[in-house]
Write a protein that holds these residues in place. Structure first.
Motif, PDB file in Angstrom:
ATOM      1  N   ARG A 357       0.828  -1.209   0.000  1.00 24.89           N
ATOM      2  CA  ARG A 357       0.000   0.000   0.000  1.00 24.89           C
ATOM      3  C   ARG A 357       0.867   1.266   0.000  1.00 24.89           C
ATOM      4  O   ARG A 357       0.535   2.246  -0.670  1.00 24.89           O
ATOM      5  CB  ARG A 357      -0.922  -0.004   1.223  1.00 24.89           C
ATOM      6  N   GLU A 358       1.965   1.235   0.725  1.00 21.90           N
ATOM      7  CA  GLU A 358       2.861   2.382   0.739  1.00 21.90           C
ATOM      8  C   GLU A 358       3.490   2.603  -0.639  1.00 21.90           C
ATOM      9  O   GLU A 358       3.620   3.733  -1.107  1.00 21.90           O
ATOM     10  CB  GLU A 358       3.963   2.160   1.778  1.00 21.90           C
ATOM     11  N   ALA A 359       3.857   1.508  -1.306  1.00 19.11           N
ATOM     12  CA  ALA A 359       4.420   1.623  -2.655  1.00 19.11           C
ATOM     13  C   ALA A 359       3.386   2.187  -3.627  1.00 19.11           C
ATOM     14  O   ALA A 359       3.705   3.000  -4.501  1.00 19.11           O
ATOM     15  CB  ALA A 359       4.906   0.255  -3.141  1.00 19.11           C
ATOM     16  N   LEU A 360       2.130   1.780  -3.467  1.00 23.51           N
ATOM     17  CA  LEU A 360       1.063   2.296  -4.318  1.00 23.51           C
ATOM     18  C   LEU A 360       0.862   3.793  -4.095  1.00 23.51           C
ATOM     19  O   LEU A 360       0.699   4.559  -5.051  1.00 23.51           O
ATOM     20  CB  LEU A 360      -0.239   1.539  -4.034  1.00 23.51           C
ATOM     21  N   ASP A 361       0.906   4.219  -2.853  1.00 22.20           N
ATOM     22  CA  ASP A 361       0.766   5.646  -2.551  1.00 22.20           C
ATOM     23  C   ASP A 361       1.920   6.451  -3.154  1.00 22.20           C
ATOM     24  O   ASP A 361       1.718   7.561  -3.658  1.00 22.20           O
ATOM     25  CB  ASP A 361       0.713   5.866  -1.038  1.00 22.20           C
ATOM     26  N   ASP A 362       3.122   5.882  -3.110  1.00 22.16           N
ATOM     27  CA  ASP A 362       4.272   6.565  -3.715  1.00 22.16           C
ATOM     28  C   ASP A 362       4.064   6.724  -5.218  1.00 22.16           C
ATOM     29  O   ASP A 362       4.404   7.762  -5.802  1.00 22.16           O
ATOM     30  CB  ASP A 362       5.558   5.776  -3.448  1.00 22.16           C
ATOM     31  N   LYS A 363       3.518   5.705  -5.837  1.00 19.73           N
ATOM     32  CA  LYS A 363       3.282   5.762  -7.283  1.00 19.73           C
ATOM     33  C   LYS A 363       2.265   6.847  -7.620  1.00 19.73           C
ATOM     34  O   LYS A 363       2.445   7.615  -8.575  1.00 19.73           O
ATOM     35  CB  LYS A 363       2.790   4.403  -7.782  1.00 19.73           C
ATOM     36  N   ILE A 364       1.196   6.944  -6.848  1.00 20.00           N
ATOM     37  CA  ILE A 364       0.170   7.962  -7.091  1.00 20.00           C
ATOM     38  C   ILE A 364       0.746   9.359  -6.890  1.00 20.00           C
ATOM     39  O   ILE A 364       0.461  10.289  -7.656  1.00 20.00           O
ATOM     40  CB  ILE A 364      -1.041   7.722  -6.170  1.00 20.00           C
ATOM     41  N   ARG A 365       1.595   9.520  -5.861  1.00 25.18           N
ATOM     42  CA  ARG A 365       2.224  10.825  -5.630  1.00 25.18           C
ATOM     43  C   ARG A 365       3.138  11.207  -6.784  1.00 25.18           C
ATOM     44  O   ARG A 365       3.193  12.385  -7.185  1.00 25.18           O
ATOM     45  CB  ARG A 365       3.002  10.803  -4.307  1.00 25.18           C
ATOM     46  N   ALA A 366       3.880  10.247  -7.315  1.00 25.53           N
ATOM     47  CA  ALA A 366       4.768  10.542  -8.436  1.00 25.53           C
ATOM     48  C   ALA A 366       3.975  10.985  -9.665  1.00 25.53           C
ATOM     49  O   ALA A 366       4.352  11.930 -10.364  1.00 25.53           O
ATOM     50  CB  ALA A 366       5.612   9.307  -8.771  1.00 25.53           C
ATOM     51  N   LEU A 367       2.855  10.330  -9.912  1.00 31.07           N
ATOM     52  CA  LEU A 367       2.015  10.703 -11.043  1.00 31.07           C
ATOM     53  C   LEU A 367       1.398  12.082 -10.825  1.00 31.07           C
ATOM     54  O   LEU A 367       1.303  12.902 -11.751  1.00 31.07           O
ATOM     55  CB  LEU A 367       0.922   9.653 -11.239  1.00 31.07           C
ATOM     56  N   THR A 368       0.984  12.356  -9.592  1.00 34.07           N
ATOM     57  CA  THR A 368       0.402  13.656  -9.262  1.00 34.07           C
ATOM     58  C   THR A 368       1.414  14.780  -9.485  1.00 34.07           C
ATOM     59  O   THR A 368       1.065  15.850  -9.992  1.00 34.07           O
ATOM     60  CB  THR A 368      -0.073  13.664  -7.798  1.00 34.07           C
TER      61      THR A 368
END
Length: 500
Positions: A357-368
């Motif tokens: 879940r933390e890795a997924l959040d990092d991915k969303i932040r990078a896209l944002t």
């Protein structure tokens, strides 16, 4: 060099005195065979027999014996489990082997291919840049590797030239290439090889020793952070502005295309083939997002991609990467929920769920971050204009996917479409049939196209006019400033009518 050879010959650990490399090989084979038979650990490592053999090979290299030395060294280094230096032993052996080739400027012809490929395999298998320091980081070795990477006459086999990235990654530490021409030489070599790089074959992990996924991304990251690509960005921007596309512009376009293609492949394999678990897929997509961010949507790079034509390269990649990222989020969330429900004695499943879940959040932040930069940076004005005008359908699909996945990762720009019903035909691109922004006349066919269409054609390996199939060069087209003013006047008139 003579002093170094004398030191090697006089090494106290050197046990072989024969002047014949064939006799040295026979002695080594017998020792290994006897030690295997007796179950003993092999003491004939790099510090003994192999350094003596390679010293002789410095004087007279033979591809067959050279490769056999590497195989014997590999076998010796992997016997037993007591010694921690077994990787170091293999690394030193491969480094000394590469030095042999470098000092004699060996060209990697067909007879040398198998030996050199096995040597590269040892470097990649060890994969520790901390070993590649001190006396083993020699100028002759660097020059030889870079020559093989950059020039086809040094190595006609482009597969081996691409595999050289496995050695070059060992040099790549942040700050390593500052105030040095090595980084620029590596960038030049990558330009030469860009047409041969394949996203599926070279930039995806396959579980093999010669996977170059990590090597390529690591090299690109260090080249960017050390400023080795600034000249490339500047030249590419000038080439696009003057409509004289060169190697730099083609290479940047190719890199962005590879990043987008790789992301699509990761998404497909996760959703359809299940080649990797969700965490590995997230990590692979994160690499793509980061590379797209630094190579396209950053302070130094966005200027090169903000010209008409080249902007389409960046926006097409951004749309593809965003769509692929959104497509896998529901699957990854389902995996998180499944792992959270799993119960084990040591709570390993819950820990895995938290990490995923933390890795997924990092991915969303990078896209944002990428989208926010696109929306707010003054340098991305052209990119944003083209995005709203020409990518309305794609923006709607992304918005729908984000809503379905219950994600609010960025504020999408509102699409702006031209009123095609009232547009004169002379303002339309002869290929895409959309309203032009910067019209260009193709002399041979007398057809007018937008600059973005022309740049797309010029970025191809052999640019041709789509109507006459004649080669495109800088004298085969010209800009039409009067028509461009007419287009701007028509857009302004349409905008005023809309407000009224």
């Amino acid at each position: 060099m003579e002093q170094e050879q004398t030191n090697l010959r006089q090494s106290p650990t050197c046990t072989c005195t024969s002047e014949n490399p064939e006799e040295l090989l026979d002695t080594t084979r017998r020792n290994l065979k006897n030690l295997k038979k007796n179950g003993e650990h092999c003491k004939f490592t790099y510090d003994s027999v192999f350094i003596d053999i390679l010293f002789h090979f410095r004087l007279s290299l033979c591809p067959h014996n050279f490769q056999e030395v590497l195989h014997l060294g590999w076998e010796a280094a992997t016997q037993g489990h007591k010694i921690d230096p077994k990787l170091r032993t293999k690394f030193y052996l491969a480094t000394e082997a590469a030095e042999c080739l470098a000092r004699q400027s060996v060209h990697v012809t067909a007879q040398w291919e198998d030996a050199v490929q096995f040597m590269i395999k040892i470097f990649i298998e060890v994969g520790d840049e901390n070993l590649f320091v001190g006396p083993y980081h020699t100028r002759s070795l660097k020059n030889w590797v870079l020559s093989v990477l950059c020039y086809a006459d040094w190595c006609p086999n482009y597969h081996i030239r691409i595999q050289m990235l496995g050695i070059i990654q060992l040099w790549c530490k942040k700050g390593q290439f500052k105030n040095s021409n090595i980084g620029e030489t590596i960038a030049f070599g990558l330009m030469k090889l860009s047409e041969y790089l394949d996203a599926e074959e070279h930039l995806l992990p396959h579980g093999t020793e010669l996977n170059l996924d990590s090597a390529w991304f690591k090299i690109m990251y260090v080249l960017y952070t050390d400023g080795c690509l600034l000249v490339t960005y500047h030249k590419a921007a000038l080439q696009i502005k003057s409509l004289r596309v060169g190697n730099e512009a083609r290479w940047l376009a190719r890199v962005v295309e590879l990043v987008a293609t790789r992301t699509n492949l990761v998404t497909k394999r996760l959703l359809v083939c299940r080649c990797w678990d969700s965490y590995q897929a997230v990590q692979l997509i994160m690499k793509s997002l980061y590379l797209l961010k630094v190579l396209v949507f950053s302070l130094h790079s966005v200027e090169a991609f903000s010209s008409f034509g080249f902007a389409r390269v960046a926006l097409t990649a951004l749309i593809q990467v965003t769509s692929s990222t959104l497509a896998v989020i529901p699957t990854i969330r389902a995996e998180c929920a499944r792992r959270n429900k799993a119960i084990t004695e040591e709570n390993e499943a819950e820990l895995s769920e938290e990490i995923l879940r933390e890795a997924l959040d990092d991915k969303i932040r990078a896209l944002t971050f990428i989208w926010n930069y696109l929306m707010t940076s003054p340098k991305s004005k052209t990119l944003l204009t083209i995005l709203k005008r020409d990518y309305g359908e794609e923006l709607n699909r992304i918005n729908s996917s984000a809503t379905k996945a219950d994600i609010q990762i960025f504020l999408l720009p509102q699409a702006e479409e031209d009123d095609m019903a009232n547009c004169p035909d002379r303002l339309l691109d002869g290929v895409t049939m959309s309203v032009m922004e910067s019209p260009v006349l193709l002399h041979k066919s007398q057809v007018t196209v937008d600059e973005s269409t022309l740049v797309y054609l010029l970025l191809q390996k052999s640019p041709q006019c789509p109507f006459t199939r004649t080669p495109l060069h800088h004298d085969s087209f010209c800009r039409l400033p009067d028509l461009q003013q007419e287009i701007h006047a028509w857009r302004k008139e349409g905008s005023c009518s809309h407000h009224e």
